[in-house]
Each structure stands twice: as C-alpha cells, then as structure tokens.
Design an enzyme around this catalytic site. Structure first.
Site, mmCIF file in Angstrom:
data_model
loop_
_atom_site.group_PDB
_atom_site.id
_atom_site.type_symbol
_atom_site.label_atom_id
_atom_site.label_comp_id
_atom_site.label_asym_id
_atom_site.label_seq_id
_atom_site.Cartn_x
_atom_site.Cartn_y
_atom_site.Cartn_z
ATOM 1 C CB CYS A 1 -0.887 -0.130 1.272
ATOM 2 S SG CYS A 1 -1.677 1.444 1.487
ATOM 3 C CB CYS B 1 0.514 1.585 3.957
ATOM 4 S SG CYS B 1 -1.253 1.096 4.260
#
Length: 81
Positions: free
Chosen positions: A22, A25
């Site tokens: 991600c 992230c």
C-alpha cells in the site's frame, strides 16, 4: 492479534491497519514511527501496527474498508478512527 495489545491496556492505543504493498501506508509509516518515538516512554500510550494481509478477519471485525486506517482505543474500547 489485537487482544492482548489493545483490550488489556489501560491507556490509549493507536492501531495502524496497513499492508506493505500500500503506497499511502508506506508514506504514513515514517510518521507513525515518529509518533511512536515521541511516546516510547509514556506508559499510557501504545502504538500497534496490524498488517491486514496477515489478519484479514481482524480488519473485517473492525470494518476496515481501506488502508491505511488508524483506529484509537482507550482502556480497551474503540473511541475514534
């Protein structure tokens, strides 16, 4: 798992739901690490990272629909996200 880390903790816990693939992230990761470093000596604050790929049921139980998601618990109860 969140059980011992979150529900038995007397204080505030920040749970970072994330995954290594991600992009957002990865961008948030260093910020979370900074916050963790700032609170490392505070016995009333804990930061937990939970990888959703390894814990899909936990993410589902907490209605994590996208990542990154940050959820806050106080004295074992969810209070904010």
């Amino acid at each position: 798992m969140l059980h011992g880390s979150v529900f038995d903790f007397a204080g505030v816990v920040l749970v970072d739901f994330w995954a290594p693939w991600c992009g957002p992230c990865q961008m948030l990761g260093p910020i979370i690490e900074e916050v963790e470093a700032q609170f490392k000596d505070n016995a009333k604050v804990k930061i937990v990272k939970l990888m959703v790929d390894d814990n899909p049921q936990v993410a589902m139980n907490y209605n994590v629909m996208s990542i990154p998601t940050l959820k806050y618990f106080k004295d074992g109860k969810p209070v904010d996200e």
